[in-house]
Scaffold this active site. Structure first.
Site, short mmCIF file in Angstrom:
data_model
loop_
_atom_site.label_atom_id
_atom_site.label_comp_id
_atom_site.label_asym_id
_atom_site.label_seq_id
_atom_site.Cartn_x
_atom_site.Cartn_y
_atom_site.Cartn_z
N ASP A 1 33.56 57.38 18.64
CA ASP A 1 32.23 57.77 18.14
C ASP A 1 32.32 59.13 17.47
O ASP A 1 33.20 59.92 17.81
CB ASP A 1 31.23 57.94 19.30
N TYR B 1 31.28 63.06 17.06
CA TYR B 1 30.82 64.08 18.00
C TYR B 1 29.29 64.10 17.98
O TYR B 1 28.67 63.97 16.93
CB TYR B 1 31.34 65.46 17.61
#
Length: 220
Positions: free
Chosen positions: A60, A62
Site C-alpha cells: 500500500d 504510505y
C-alpha cells in the site's frame, strides 16, 4: 507510460475498473487520500514499460501526511525516511557501500528502470489497507503479468509474504525472481538483511548485457 497507458486504457473498460474508479473518485471528493490524485500512476510515468529492468513490489502507499507520491517505498523530499526504507538503505550500505542519504526520494531508481510498484495505489490518510480489495490488486496483477511477457530480462524483488504471493504470476524463464523477508523492522532480521538482492540484481543485468542500477540515492 507508453505500453502501460495501453494496459490502463484496456483495463478501464472492464467492470471491475469502472467500480474501482467510481469508488476512488468518491474517496478523493469526501476524504483525504494519498497520494495526490495526479500521482496515482506516477510509477508508470517515471519507469515506462520498455525501460523496466527491476520491479520492487510494495503493498500500500504510505498513509501518513504528504508521504506517498506514487512510488513504492519512496517518500517526498522533506519527509522523514520511513523505517522499512531505512533498512533498505542499511542493506545497500552493507552490500555496495552506499552511504545512507538524508532523504527517501527514490525517483533516481525509477528513472533508471526500477519500477516501484504498489499492489494498491491509493489509501485513506491514517488508515492503512483502507483501499485493499477494491480492485487495485486486479489492475496491478495485470501490470505484473504484462511485465513478465517482456523479452528483455527483468529482476523481480519480492520482499515479505505478500510480495512473494505474486510469484505465481511470473512464468518467464528470462527473468530473475529474488525473494526474502520484508525490510520492515518487524522482519528485516529474518532474512532481509544479508539477502544481497542489489548485488544479485546488478550481476544479472550485467550478465545479460544491460546497464546496472546505480543504487546510491544522493543527499538533498
Amino acid at each position: 507510460m507508453n505500453y502501460f497507458k495501453n494496459i490502463l486504457e484496456n483495463e478501464s473498460k472492464k467492470e471491475y475498473y469502472k467500480k474501482l474508479n467510481e469508488f476512488i473518485e468518491n474517496e478523493y471528493q469526501t476524504k483525504t487520500i494519498y497520494p495526490q490524485k495526479e500521482n496515482i500512476y506516477s510509477a508508470f510515468e517515471y519507469t515506462p514499460y520498455d525501460n523496466v529492468k527491476v520491479v520492487i513490489l510494495g503493498q500500500d502507499p504510505y498513509h501518513g501526511e504528504s508521504e506517498a507520491h506514487g512510488l513504492s517505498f519512496s517518500v517526498c523530499p522533506g519527509i522523514k525516511t520511513p523505517p522499512s526504507l531505512k533498512n533498505i538503505y542499511k542493506e545497500l550500505n552493507t552490500e555496495l557501500g552506499c552511504y545512507i542519504p538524508n532523504n527517501g526520494y527514490l525517483v533516481k531508481w525509477a528513472k533508471q528502470g526500477v519500477l516501484l510498484l504498489n499492489s494498491v495505489l491509493t489509501v485513506q490518510k491514517d488508515m492503512p489497507a483502507s483501499h485493499r480489495g477494491k480492485g487495485w490488486e486486479t489492475f496491478t496483477d495485470k501490470i505484473i503479468e504484462e511485465i513478465d511477457k517482456k523479452d528483455t530480462p527483468v529482476v523481480f524483488m519480492l520482499w515479505g509474504n505478500f510480495a512473494k504471493s505474486k510469484k505465481e504470476l511470473l512464468r518467464n524463464p528470462k527473468h530473475l525472481v529474488l525473494e526474502s523477508a520484508h525490510p520492515s523492522p518487524f522482519s528485516a532480521r529474518n532474512g532481509f538483511f544479508g539477502n544481497n538482492h542489489f548485488i544479485k540484481a546488478n550481476k544479472y543485468l550485467r550478465d545479460n548485457g544491460l546497464e546496472v542500477i546505480d543504487w546510491q540515492i544522493e543527499n538533498i
